[in-house]
Design an enzyme around this catalytic site. Structure first.
Site, PDB file in Angstrom:
ATOM      1  N   TRP A  45      -2.243  -5.249  -7.160  1.00 51.44           N
ATOM      2  CA  TRP A  45      -3.139  -4.241  -6.598  1.00 51.44           C
ATOM      3  C   TRP A  45      -3.884  -3.456  -7.662  1.00 51.44           C
ATOM      4  O   TRP A  45      -5.041  -3.075  -7.461  1.00 51.44           O
ATOM      5  CB  TRP A  45      -2.370  -3.321  -5.643  1.00 51.44           C
ATOM      6  CG  TRP A  45      -1.848  -4.136  -4.507  1.00 51.44           C
ATOM      7  CD1 TRP A  45      -0.549  -4.426  -4.230  1.00 51.44           C
ATOM      8  CD2 TRP A  45      -2.631  -4.860  -3.553  1.00 51.44           C
ATOM      9  NE1 TRP A  45      -0.467  -5.275  -3.153  1.00 51.44           N
ATOM     10  CE2 TRP A  45      -1.729  -5.558  -2.718  1.00 51.44           C
ATOM     11  CE3 TRP A  45      -3.995  -4.997  -3.320  1.00 51.44           C
ATOM     12  CZ2 TRP A  45      -2.153  -6.369  -1.675  1.00 51.44           C
ATOM     13  CZ3 TRP A  45      -4.426  -5.801  -2.276  1.00 51.44           C
ATOM     14  CH2 TRP A  45      -3.509  -6.478  -1.472  1.00 51.44           C
ATOM     15  N   ASP A  68      -2.235   5.129  -6.515  1.00 50.13           N
ATOM     16  CA  ASP A  68      -2.190   4.339  -5.291  1.00 50.13           C
ATOM     17  C   ASP A  68      -0.729   4.344  -4.834  1.00 50.13           C
ATOM     18  O   ASP A  68       0.105   3.642  -5.410  1.00 50.13           O
ATOM     19  CB  ASP A  68      -2.682   2.911  -5.563  1.00 50.13           C
ATOM     20  CG  ASP A  68      -2.518   1.995  -4.347  1.00 50.13           C
ATOM     21  OD1 ASP A  68      -2.004   2.455  -3.301  1.00 50.13           O
ATOM     22  OD2 ASP A  68      -2.892   0.807  -4.448  1.00 50.13           O
ATOM     23  N   LYS A  72       1.906   0.904   5.854  1.00 49.10           N
ATOM     24  CA  LYS A  72       3.216   0.512   5.322  1.00 49.10           C
ATOM     25  C   LYS A  72       4.269   1.531   5.742  1.00 49.10           C
ATOM     26  O   LYS A  72       5.151   1.229   6.527  1.00 49.10           O
ATOM     27  CB  LYS A  72       3.126   0.335   3.816  1.00 49.10           C
ATOM     28  CG  LYS A  72       2.241  -0.877   3.474  1.00 49.10           C
ATOM     29  CD  LYS A  72       1.846  -0.984   2.040  1.00 49.10           C
ATOM     30  CE  LYS A  72       0.763  -2.013   1.815  1.00 49.10           C
ATOM     31  NZ  LYS A  72       1.177  -3.407   1.979  1.00 49.10           N
TER      32      LYS A  72
END
Lengths: 394, 394
Positions: free
Chosen positions: A118, A194, A220
């Site tokens: 990511w 993040d 999530k």
């Protein structure tokens, strides 16, 4: 992957056997805590309009928005000089929004700590909008993302507008259980985090860690896809700070000034975040949630570490092992045994251990332990793993 | 507005009286057809995971995505050389995405037909990314947006990458019941249509009208906020066509190549669009839906036109009157009567006629007649309006 199209091998999440409890280990989107899912279902039975039908400008939705905002601030202990935004476009949207808001033009420098899938993607996106310095987290021996790089003064340009990191790399299974400290001389540079896959599972020392921006896609730990929670320190806002190329819908200052209503927010998706926050508070907040995360992940890592090599996991440094996503292989990636593991666990209701992503996680399966997974759920998987190892060792 | 804080005057959508049926005339987000709302509620009772909990890469969600895509194409008669995208960021996201995808750099020209609030905003956003030519739709006499401009060759630069228009301006109450034809010599220029508030309520002649891109945020006619349906003609796609500054999450080519899975799509929000499409097909498709839209709006315009001036509406040209959003004032904007109207209609369950937007619609109330409003619902409002006029005339 085996060409066999058994549903367990292509990531089916359907109940294989209606008499077993379904446990969803998907890396996200995934299940929310049962109490939250029940609350959502019940919301459709109440008289009046559900938030699917509420105008974002109605007093009813404004109450929801105020409630969710206050809950997030209280539960995550967010200081008053931070704003809570409900943004569009998921984590990927923020990959663009961060540099577009914090860098005025392409010459502005940003430092990216790249230690997984990511942060690679975030860095690639940022290169469109600013001058990126990369701190490469790959293990120099294996070339894999299994470590977190040391952060030295030399590697962080003092002119960096921000230092970017992902506090839990879901694909690679690396987590910062606490945010890393920048070298003393670089602590004035805002951190951008993040936290898509670990938000709410550990405390954040907002000022102490120098957090400038933190974002978490909902799907999530805190909700379902369609909204992303973004927290911005107020001194980073301002009409002239963002790039003139920043789309309005990504502009933090515009969003804050319009009270999250510059364009229509994802009303229902936001309400669901509120249910999750209420649940978290009832359950004991972040401290209790961290205790659970440690317990859920430890029971699985223990099985792996005590399996005499039957199971393997890529990250060896325990302090960096993700509590959220536990990648594991079976006998060094034995395909036949891996398929057998998937089919048997799926028959027992454990789904989501293999997701067909384009990221080629290869031999590794992955158990994701977000807020929807209880300690009992993790214990069920640990139990299955032990049984499977016993039956297939030797 | 009256300083009185009666809930009816600040846009409350709560049931004022539990014994009356709630009719939601909000301009969006708003209610979906009752059968669709029932189907959503029922989806939370089914065994297995709801789409809130489905990984976007699971076969279960891929089935939903395929089903919704096929339904939209079939019901809206979308030719095979168009792609259906489920995009992030609402209509405002597309205000940026359109020029970022169709213009390679700032020197590229785009022509904007500005005839209301939303085309103003879209044009302002586009000015960041391309050279905008504006065709100003304001009435030269009143300065208001009450007409649709004539489209002449002289006003449309032949080098335009696209000609942009909004087929229904929700705030201003102007609609193109059929898309306007560009002058013969300009028909090779793709039209870009913001159909956020009229999609599914009339047929679209995709090739005949030269549609290049059409987008519709879900929260008016086809779902709830958090997803936007974007239809793109395939010849406009291509790796090198978009601006290098286009965020990945807005990039049509990337989205299409990844099968709508470049980043996590708003899974549940997309499923809801599917329920709406199934409903539309069961009810007789676009032809029947257009008949209903005509009937619902006509009954209200008839009351206005036959009220001897008690009610007024800004658009005089009947061929341009919106079937979706009917703005009306009471005795030329009499504040006291308007408040009384709002309170009385709210007491009868009719909500959403005044929304506190930042656009200053001023004296006008607005009845929005999306798919969630039935002919009977519109008749109830018409009946109330007639009664109210009788009791307050003279």
């Amino acid at each position: 992957m085996n060409a066999n199209t058994h549903p367990a091998l292509v990531g089916s999440l359907s109940t294989p056997n209606p008499s077993v409890k379904l446990i969803n280990f998907s890396p996200g989107p995934t299940s929310l805590p049962k109490a939250v899912e029940d609350e959502i279902a019940a919301s459709f039975k109440k008289p009046g309009l559900t938030s699917l039908a509420l105008s974002h400008r109605s007093p009813e939705f404004l109450n929801i928005l105020d409630h969710v905002t206050a809950s997030v601030k209280r539960i995550m202990d967010i200081p008053d000089d931070y704003e809570v935004l409900f943004t569009h476009g998921g984590g990927h949207g923020q990959f663009a929004a961060v540099p577009l808001n914090l860098c005025h033009d392409k010459s502005d420098i940003a430092t990216y700590i790249v230690n997984g899938t990511w942060t690679e993607r975030a860095r690639d996106e940022a290169q469109k909008y600013c001058t990126v310095h990369t701190i490469d987290g790959r293990d120099p021996h294996t070339g894999g993302y299994t470590t977190f790089p040391e952060l030295t003064e030399e590697e962080i340009d003092p002119k960096s507008k921000f230092v970017y990191l992902c506090s839990n790399e879901t694909v690679n299974g690396i987590e910062n259980h606490r945010l890393p400290k920048l070298p003393e001389s670089r602590r004035n540079i805002p951190l951008v985090i993040d936290a898509s896959s670990d938000f709410t599972t550990k405390p954040i020392d907002w000022h102490g860690d120098g957090v400038g921006v933190l974002f978490a896609c909902a799907s999530k730990n805190i909700g379902h896809p369609g909204v992303t929670l973004t927290v911005v320190r107020r001194d980073l806002l301002g009409k002239d700070k963002a790039s003139p190329l920043c789309p309005g819908v990504f502009n933090y200052t515009i969003t804050v000034e319009a009270g999250n209503l510059w364009n229509t927010p994802a009303t229902f998706n936001i309400e669901v975040v509120g249910y999750l926050m209420d649940w978290l508070e009832r359950e004991g907040g972040v401290a209790e949630n961290e205790r659970r995360s440690i317990a859920k992940s430890r029971i699985l890592y223990d099985v792996i570490d005590n399996s005499d090599g039957f199971y393997g996991t890529p990250v060896q440094e325990k302090a960096l092992r993700s509590r959220m996503n536990i990648p594991f292989n079976i006998k060094g990636g034995d395909e036949e045994l891996t398929d057998e593991f998937l089919i048997q666990s799926w028959n027992e209701g454990m789904v989501g251990l293999r997701t067909l992503t384009p990221f080629g996680v290869g031999e590794y399966l992955r158990a994701s332990l977000y807020n929807g997974i209880t300690e009992e759920d993790a214990a069920s998987l640990a139990d299955f793993m032990q049984r499977f190892a016993r039956e297939n060792s030797g």
